[in-house]
Each structure stands twice: as C-alpha cells, then as structure tokens.
Scaffold this motif. Structure first.
Motif, mmCIF file in Angstrom:
data_model
loop_
_atom_site.group_PDB
_atom_site.id
_atom_site.type_symbol
_atom_site.label_atom_id
_atom_site.label_comp_id
_atom_site.label_asym_id
_atom_site.label_seq_id
_atom_site.Cartn_x
_atom_site.Cartn_y
_atom_site.Cartn_z
ATOM 1 N N LEU A 73 0.844 -1.145 0.125
ATOM 2 C CA LEU A 73 0.158 0.054 -0.063
ATOM 3 C C LEU A 73 1.038 1.234 0.078
ATOM 4 O O LEU A 73 0.601 2.202 -0.953
ATOM 5 C CB LEU A 73 -0.853 -0.038 1.353
ATOM 6 C CG LEU A 73 -1.647 1.230 1.185
ATOM 7 C CD1 LEU A 73 -2.915 1.175 0.014
ATOM 8 C CD2 LEU A 73 -2.549 0.897 2.732
ATOM 9 N N ASN A 74 1.901 1.334 0.822
ATOM 10 C CA ASN A 74 2.531 2.502 0.972
ATOM 11 C C ASN A 74 3.499 2.594 -0.491
ATOM 12 O O ASN A 74 3.587 3.876 -0.761
ATOM 13 C CB ASN A 74 3.968 2.376 2.188
ATOM 14 C CG ASN A 74 3.075 2.673 3.448
ATOM 15 O OD1 ASN A 74 2.066 3.088 3.373
ATOM 16 N ND2 ASN A 74 3.459 1.992 4.448
ATOM 17 N N SER A 76 2.512 1.972 -3.122
ATOM 18 C CA SER A 76 1.441 2.363 -4.398
ATOM 19 C C SER A 76 1.018 3.944 -4.282
ATOM 20 O O SER A 76 0.640 4.256 -5.165
ATOM 21 C CB SER A 76 0.124 1.341 -4.349
ATOM 22 O OG SER A 76 -0.656 1.784 -3.291
ATOM 23 N N LYS A 77 1.041 4.438 -2.956
ATOM 24 C CA LYS A 77 0.537 5.674 -2.959
ATOM 25 C C LYS A 77 1.048 6.840 -3.901
ATOM 26 O O LYS A 77 2.272 6.978 -4.218
ATOM 27 C CB LYS A 77 1.136 6.334 -1.563
ATOM 28 C CG LYS A 77 0.812 5.595 -0.532
ATOM 29 C CD LYS A 77 -0.598 5.982 0.153
ATOM 30 C CE LYS A 77 -1.144 5.150 1.180
ATOM 31 N NZ LYS A 77 -2.389 5.278 1.649
ATOM 32 N N GLY A 78 0.189 7.274 -4.599
ATOM 33 C CA GLY A 78 0.490 8.408 -5.675
ATOM 34 C C GLY A 78 0.909 7.894 -6.783
ATOM 35 O O GLY A 78 1.689 8.981 -7.602
#
Length: 195
Positions: A73-74, A76-78
């Motif tokens: 998730l981290n 994937s951010k932005g």
C-alpha cells in the motif's frame, strides 16, 4: 511511541518468529518447539498467548497482512501502474539478490494449508483479496476504465502470484524481472487496445 508490556513483546516475538519460519520452512514443517527455540521463550509463554499452533497461524496471517499489505500500500501511494510495479518489483529484486526474499507468504502458506486448515486458509485468502484491491486502486488512477479494473487487477494479481511461486521454487532473480515486464506489458497492451 507506544510502550508494550513484556507479555505483548513476547507475543510479538512469537508471531514474528513463526512468520519467518512458516515462510522459510512451511507451516507443517515448523513445530511449536522450533518457534520457542527461535525466540528463547518458555512453552508456557506460547500457551499464554495462543490456544494452538492454528491460533498462532491466524495471528501470523494478520501480521503478514499488516507488514506485506502495508508495504505494498505504501509503495502504491500516488503512483501510476508502471511506477508502482517498477518500484515494488525493484524492491523484491533487491531482496532476492540479498537472499532475503521468499515469495508471497499468502500464496506459499495458503497453498500448503488450503485443504488441511480451511480456517487459516480463509484468513490468507482475505489478505490476498486486499492486495488485489490495492492493485485495483492503482489501476484506477492509471486511467483504466472503471468497468475493466476488476478484470485487469485480478489478471495482474494472478501474474504476480504465479511469478512469485515460480521464483520461490527456482530462486532465480530473472523470474522477478520477467514478472515486472509482464505486469507492465498487460497494462500497456490494454492501453494500446483502448487507444
């Protein structure tokens, strides 16, 4: 910083040790005594926190979900799809080159226990679905039409897991590089067809 009690620290050590041993040796090949030896904790400490090895395995699933899911998730951010998979797989390749990457714990352990331990298997399956949701969210910001995101995210996840199992068996870093190319290709091919 949140302080943890000695008991909480012991529980965390048991979960972390089991997570590492389950991934390296497998669920069935890892005994409670192996976990205790890895932590240096007494047997009573294990049974204070967990009713059984199965109970521990469900906690390990939550640990993996937090650790692996949080990492993905981290990462994937932005990011668009190509940026995301390049970064994610790049980190995996680096871990593999340092002999610190063992594949996806959800697939590896899920396969081992799928029919023998359905309760544990269910928790691994739910975690895998959350990873597919992360893939879907990245595809959404990468201009994939809403009605195609589900199909493409599931297809991408199948490629991802297939290559991770392939890597685990052969321990060949080139397999991870092939995974990266294929994950970029399915996205780019889809974009070309839609253009």
């Amino acid at each position: 910083m949140i302080k943890t009690t000695k008991g909480e620290q012991s529980k965390i050590r048991l979960i972390e040790c089991a997570a590492e041993l389950f991934l390296q040796k497998g669920y069935n090949a890892t005994g409670i005594n192996d976990i205790l030896a890895g932590t240096g904790l007494p047997k009573g400490s294990f049974y204070f926190h967990f009713a059984s090895k199965k109970d521990l395995a469900i906690n390990v699933s939550a640990y993996y979900e937090s650790k692996i899911g949080g990492w993905i998730l981290n990462t994937s951010k932005g990011k668009t799809w190509v940026e995301f998979v390049t970064d994610l797989i790049g980190q995996m390749i680096q871990g593999a080159e340092n002999k610190k990457h063992y594949g996806c714990p959800f697939a590896v352990l899920g396969l081992e226990i799928a029919f023998s331990e359905p309760d544990i298997s269910e928790s691994y399956y739910k975690s895998m679905k959350k990873l597919i949701d992360i893939f879907a969210s990245v595809l959404k910001i990468s201009d994939i039409p809403e009605d195609k995101i589900d199909v493409l995210s599931n297809r991408a996840f199948a490629i991802y897991e297939g290559y991770l199992l392939y890597y685990r068996i052969g321990k060949d870093v080139e397999v991870l590089k092939m995974m990266l190319r294929d994950l970029i290709d399915i996205y780019e091919n889809f974009k070309e067809v839609k253009a």
